[in-house]
Write an enzyme that holds these catalytic residues in place. Structure first.
Site, PDB file in Angstrom:
ATOM      1  N   GLY A 287       0.878  -1.335  -0.022  1.00  0.00           N
ATOM      2  CA  GLY A 287       0.060  -0.023   0.091  1.00  0.00           C
ATOM      3  C   GLY A 287       0.957   1.211  -0.079  1.00  0.00           C
ATOM      4  N   ILE A 290       5.794   3.224  -3.228  1.00  0.00           N
ATOM      5  CA  ILE A 290       6.531   2.312  -4.234  1.00  0.00           C
ATOM      6  C   ILE A 290       5.767   1.120  -4.547  1.00  0.00           C
ATOM      7  CG2 ILE A 290       8.628   1.089  -4.581  1.00  0.00           C
ATOM      8  CD1 ILE A 290       8.921   4.133  -5.158  1.00  0.00           C
ATOM      9  N   GLU A 313      -4.088  -1.265   7.458  1.00  0.00           N
ATOM     10  CA  GLU A 313      -5.622  -1.679   6.913  1.00  0.00           C
ATOM     11  C   GLU A 313      -5.890  -0.710   5.945  1.00  0.00           C
ATOM     12  OE1 GLU A 313      -9.976  -2.646   8.784  1.00  0.00           O
ATOM     13  OE2 GLU A 313      -8.713  -1.090   9.690  1.00  0.00           O
ATOM     14  N   SER A 342       2.624  -7.881   9.563  1.00  0.00           N
ATOM     15  CA  SER A 342       3.862  -7.319   9.546  1.00  0.00           C
ATOM     16  C   SER A 342       5.051  -8.080   9.110  1.00  0.00           C
ATOM     17  CB  SER A 342       4.299  -7.020  11.110  1.00  0.00           C
ATOM     18  OG  SER A 342       5.447  -6.689  11.365  1.00  0.00           O
ATOM     19  N   ALA A 364       9.026  -4.032  -0.380  1.00  0.00           N
ATOM     20  CA  ALA A 364       9.168  -2.452  -0.365  1.00  0.00           C
ATOM     21  C   ALA A 364       8.842  -2.180   0.871  1.00  0.00           C
ATOM     22  CB  ALA A 364       7.968  -2.288  -1.448  1.00  0.00           C
ATOM     23  N   ILE A 406      13.822  -3.635  -2.263  1.00  0.00           N
ATOM     24  CA  ILE A 406      13.910  -2.126  -2.647  1.00  0.00           C
ATOM     25  C   ILE A 406      14.774  -1.251  -1.683  1.00  0.00           C
ATOM     26  CG2 ILE A 406      12.553  -0.141  -3.226  1.00  0.00           C
ATOM     27  CD1 ILE A 406      11.877  -2.774  -4.863  1.00  0.00           C
ATOM     28  N   SER A 407      15.852  -0.836  -2.001  1.00  0.00           N
ATOM     29  CA  SER A 407      16.900  -0.169  -1.357  1.00  0.00           C
ATOM     30  C   SER A 407      17.039   1.230  -1.731  1.00  0.00           C
ATOM     31  CB  SER A 407      18.351  -0.779  -1.635  1.00  0.00           C
ATOM     32  OG  SER A 407      19.072  -0.381  -0.180  1.00  0.00           O
ATOM     33  N   LYS A 410      20.285   6.408   0.244  1.00  0.00           N
ATOM     34  CA  LYS A 410      20.635   6.633   1.557  1.00  0.00           C
ATOM     35  C   LYS A 410      21.234   5.634   2.036  1.00  0.00           C
ATOM     36  CE  LYS A 410      17.203  10.163   1.992  1.00  0.00           C
ATOM     37  NZ  LYS A 410      16.632  10.138   0.649  1.00  0.00           N
ATOM     38  N   SER A 452       6.140  10.586  -3.454  1.00  0.00           N
ATOM     39  CA  SER A 452       6.073   9.201  -2.810  1.00  0.00           C
ATOM     40  C   SER A 452       5.823  10.013  -1.157  1.00  0.00           C
ATOM     41  CB  SER A 452       7.701   8.833  -2.383  1.00  0.00           C
ATOM     42  OG  SER A 452       8.635   9.384  -2.022  1.00  0.00           O
TER      43      SER A 452
END
Length: 651
Positions: A287, A290, A313, A342, A364, A406-407, A410, A452
């Protein structure tokens, strides 16, 4: 008086139109004979009056049958004009036939003269009313210039002429073959004439109608328009207009993506089909900004099923509903599985992957907002490091074929906990890749994406609409930017290139100075920046100072020797990796420190691990700082006892 009639109810206007035509038609009949006889004619023969009466009744009936009285005069269309011509023609024939059959003394050429006069009275009166209404509305509508005299621009002008808000006054187009032409009464000008047009018409708004022009062309146009004292807005994408998802007259603010975005490179269908088509795919953090875009693009490549794994949710509900609509619209046979959970629950992840037979995972889910992770060190490490580890271990046990992390940029020489935690997550996957061969792990690293969660673009837009100030941390801070769709597309392709433990880096293009980005957004919204040079400006830019863990610029590579790939915008980094035994030992120490919420030790471990982590601020964890303040007021022996008790709890 005229405005009174315009404001009458619809049915009263129709009655008035019938009465007006009932007066215009006999007047035209009478004048036709006067013109023919070239004198003032007084009808003394009852047969002539009878012929007049038949013509009037039949004409009104024909007009009603043709729907002339249902046409709204202010929106008079070609259909209504055709109805007028047809009705008047029938009326002239009736006049001619009735006078002939009744043997009334009517000149033979009178019906032809009547046809022209009736057309003038019936049609002309309506055109006069229409012109008056349009002229009245034009004074109340906001004047705009349309950039683009192609199909989109002409359709937009049509819609705006009929609307109540905007009045187009001119076209502007780069195409020299169109310049000087007139469409719908509007002349097409060169972009060089914009300044004069703005001054001449007092225009404050320009509408961009350039259809499906590539990003490179839109970017050039917007850069040209940016210094002008005019607000730039755009119309919806023509694909959305054609599909019915939007109307062409739905004007919206210009997207900064149009200014910074690049032309996309066609994706390799073979790369995507190998790991998505007819596969069971799972996206964690489905959700998020990305994750949700990955889901949209994955669905269009026809996986067998798509597992949407999400902690929130609301976010899960939103993306599931959106994808259901997309699947139905495109007629796709994709089974969507919305699953809450989780990434810190390894057993739950393993059960999900085994139950659905997941073959490809795009991970992600992450905490990525730098200041928030600085204020919540343990949760940031738990989610980004251990969440990645547990998800990867579950994938190995469930025999998942491909796992893509997905890195972020930073993670390169990080100065904050968020970046260090993502670099640690990369080392975890590199270690697991060495430990086993069943699941193929790879990482894709890129910078900021426009729009984003946490991006400066929506924040700046909100601040501008509120009248400012725009808050920028530092005048020299620069960042890479990429649109969400392009980032997701490249992630999908890069993830399918790896052999195991690979770190891929996306070509982010040129870096952007955030202060310059803020200025461009202000100018494109038709406003001016308020500063020392321009104290009368509208929006001020306030510099607030770098936030905890933030640095002036970001990097994408640790080393200086990247490898090229088959895709021009995807590179393969040569990065340091650790054996699984070394990684496992570090994870064990991190786990114990997190259990007792020892933020000092957590940061010390991250600093001592070869991540390149050099924090540029003091420890900012909010709970840790509060506990330290309270602990400072306790006796030394009490603090020692509490520390021992916490250690026992962790063990």
């Amino acid at each position: 008086m005229f405005d009174f009639f315009l404001n009458l109810p619809r049915y009263q206007k129709r009655i008035f139109s019938v009465i007006a035509d009932s007066l215009c038609i006999p007047l035209a009949l009478w004048l036709s004979i006067c013109v023919r006889l070239e004198k003032f004619y007084i009808p003394e023969n009852n047969l002539v009056l009878f012929s007049f009466g038949i013509t009037i009744v039949v004409t009104i009936a024909v007009f009603i049958r043709l729907g002339l009285y249902r046409a709204v005069i202010r929106y008079l269309s070609n259909h209504a004009l055709i109805a007028v011509v047809s009705g008047v023609s029938v009326s002239a024939l009736v006049f001619s036939a009735s006078s002939f059959l009744l043997k009334a003394p009517v000149p033979r050429s009178a019906p032809f003269i009547y046809w022209g006069l009736a057309l003038l009275f019936v049609g002309g009166s309506r055109m006069l009313v229409r012109s008056y209404v349009h002229q009245t509305q034009r004074k109340l509508k906001e004047k705009v210039i349309i950039y683009g005299a192609g199909t989109s621009g002409i359709q937009l002008a049509n819609a705006l002429f009929q609307g109540q808000e905007f009045q187009p006054v001119a076209y502007v187009d780069d195409d020299k073959t169109r310049q000087g032409s007139i469409f719908q009464g509007l002349r097409v000008h060169s972009p060089a004439a914009l300044s004069k047009l703005i001054e001449k018409y007092g225009v404050n708004k320009l509408l961009l109608a350039i259809g499906s022009a590539p990003h490179s062309q839109r970017s050039l146009i917007l850069r040209y328009l940016e210094p002008l004292p005019i607000k730039v807005q755009t119309i919806p994408n023509m694909a959305d207009v054609v599909s019915g998802r939007a109307k062409i007259e739905e004007i919206k603010d210009i997207e900064i993506e149009d200014l910074l975005g690049r032309d996309p490179i066609a994706p390799s269908d073979q790369l995507l089909d190998d790991y998505i088509k007819n596969k069971v795919v799972m996206v964690t953090g489905a959700g998020g900004s990305i994750g949700s875009e990955l889901c949209r693009q994955i669905v269009q490549h026809k996986p067998k099923s798509l597992v949407l794994f999400e902690l929130s949710e609301f976010n899960l509900y939103a993306i599931h509903n959106e994808l259901l609509t997309l699947v139905n619209e495109l007629g796709l046979d994709v089974d969507l599985k919305p699953v809450m959970g989780s990434v810190q629950k390894e057993h739950r992840l393993e059960v999900i992957m085994k139950s659905f037979g997941v073959q490809t995972v795009y991970h992600a889910a992450a905490y990525k907002h730098v200041p928030l992770v600085e204020h919540n060190v343990v949760e940031g490490v738990r989610n980004n490091v251990f969440g990645t580890w547990y998800t990867a271990e579950a994938a190995i046990k469930a025999k998942v074929e491909t796992f893509v992390l997905i890195s972020t940029d930073k993670a390169v020489r990080p100065t904050n906990v968020m970046g260090a935690s993502k670099r640690m997550a990369e080392l975890v996957l590199q270690g697991l890749s060495q430990r086993q061969n069943n699941t193929r792990f790879c990482m894709v690293r890129f910078g900021n994406v426009l729009g984003s969660s946490g991006s400066v673009v929506p924040l700046f837009r909100t601040q501008i609409k509120k009248g400012g100030p725009i808050t920028v941390t530092h005048p020299d801070i620069i960042r890479y930017f990429m649109t969400i769709p392009e980032a997701a597309q490249l992630v999908l392709q890069a993830g399918n290139m790896g052999q195991g433990g690979d770190v891929f880096v996306l070509d982010m293009g040129e870096q952007v100075r955030i202060a310059d980005l803020a200025r461009k957004m202000v100018h494109l919204m038709g406003l001016e920046v308020k500063d020392e040079k321009n104290p009368e400006g509208n929006i001020e830019i306030a510099y607030t100072g770098l936030r905890p863990g933030e640095k002036l610029y970001e990097e994408l590579l640790i080393g200086d020797d990247p490898q090229g790939t088959d895709h021009p915008r995807i590179m393969k980094a040569r990065e340091l990796s650790l054996s699984w035994e070394e990684v496992e030992e570090i994870l064990g120490r991190l786990d114990r420190a997190c259990h007792i919420f020892d933020c000092d030790t957590v940061r010390e471990i991250l600093e001592s691990t070869p991540l390149g982590f050099t924090p540029n601020n003091e420890l900012e964890d909010l709970v840790w700082k509060q506990d330290k303040c309270e602990a400072a007021m306790l006796p030394d022996n009490v603090r020692k006892i509490e520390r021992v008790e916490l250690s026992k709890t962790a063990d």
